[in-house]
Design a protein around this motif. Structure first.
Motif, PDB file in Angstrom:
ATOM      1  N   ARG A  53       0.864  -1.178   0.000  1.00 56.37           N
ATOM      2  CA  ARG A  53       0.000   0.000   0.000  1.00 56.37           C
ATOM      3  C   ARG A  53       0.904   1.233   0.000  1.00 56.37           C
ATOM      4  O   ARG A  53       1.266   1.752   1.054  1.00 56.37           O
ATOM      5  N   SER A  55       0.398   4.285  -0.684  1.00 58.71           N
ATOM      6  CA  SER A  55      -0.133   5.497  -0.050  1.00 58.71           C
ATOM      7  C   SER A  55       0.113   5.473   1.459  1.00 58.71           C
ATOM      8  O   SER A  55       0.447   6.504   2.053  1.00 58.71           O
ATOM      9  N   HIS A  56      -0.021   4.307   2.070  1.00 56.70           N
ATOM     10  CA  HIS A  56       0.258   4.187   3.512  1.00 56.70           C
ATOM     11  C   HIS A  56       1.752   4.361   3.780  1.00 56.70           C
ATOM     12  O   HIS A  56       2.151   4.993   4.765  1.00 56.70           O
ATOM     13  N   MET A  57       2.557   3.782   2.895  1.00 58.90           N
ATOM     14  CA  MET A  57       4.013   3.899   3.050  1.00 58.90           C
ATOM     15  C   MET A  57       4.452   5.361   2.920  1.00 58.90           C
ATOM     16  O   MET A  57       5.321   5.825   3.668  1.00 58.90           O
ATOM     17  N   ALA A  59       2.645   8.035   3.588  1.00 55.03           N
ATOM     18  CA  ALA A  59       2.208   8.754   4.783  1.00 55.03           C
ATOM     19  C   ALA A  59       3.142   8.466   5.956  1.00 55.03           C
ATOM     20  O   ALA A  59       3.520   9.381   6.703  1.00 55.03           O
ATOM     21  N   ASP A  60       3.522   7.202   6.128  1.00 52.14           N
ATOM     22  CA  ASP A  60       4.461   6.849   7.204  1.00 52.14           C
ATOM     23  C   ASP A  60       5.811   7.515   6.998  1.00 52.14           C
ATOM     24  O   ASP A  60       6.421   8.019   7.945  1.00 52.14           O
ATOM     25  N   ASP A  63       5.564  11.145   7.954  1.00 49.22           N
ATOM     26  CA  ASP A  63       5.556  11.292   9.415  1.00 49.22           C
ATOM     27  C   ASP A  63       6.963  11.166   9.987  1.00 49.22           C
ATOM     28  O   ASP A  63       7.368  11.955  10.842  1.00 49.22           O
ATOM     29  N   VAL A  77       0.129  11.338  -1.393  1.00 46.89           N
ATOM     30  CA  VAL A  77      -0.371  10.125  -2.031  1.00 46.89           C
ATOM     31  C   VAL A  77      -0.540  10.360  -3.521  1.00 46.89           C
ATOM     32  O   VAL A  77      -0.714  11.470  -3.974  1.00 46.89           O
TER      33      VAL A  77
END
Length: 78
Positions: A53, A55-57, A59-60, A63, A77
């Motif tokens: 994923r 998009s999750h990567m 975002a992480d 952060d 994303v």
């Protein structure tokens, strides 16, 4: 597809002569985090045969970059 982050001064603060010269000429710099994340996603896919994923990567990654003091701005994303 949108690029990772927006043009930031992060690149030009690095003190590298080429990047300083490009910035002085008005050339934009892009954060390299998107490239790192998508290379990691491709490796994950290759080794595990699972679909990451991204998009999750992203975002992480944003952060973590923020916590490290790099202010990544913009859309993260695709």
């Amino acid at each position: 597809m949108r690029a990772f982050g927006r043009r930031t001064s992060t690149v030009t603060r690095s003190g590298r002569p080429l990047l300083r010269a490009a910035s002085a000429l008005g050339c934009p710099g892009l954060h390299g985090g998107g490239m790192v994340v998508h290379q990691a996603a491709a490796s994950f896919r290759l080794f595990t045969k699972l679909e990451p994923r991204a998009s999750h990567m992203l975002a992480d990654f944003a952060d973590l970059a923020y916590q490290a003091g790099d202010r990544v701005r913009g859309s993260l994303v695709r």
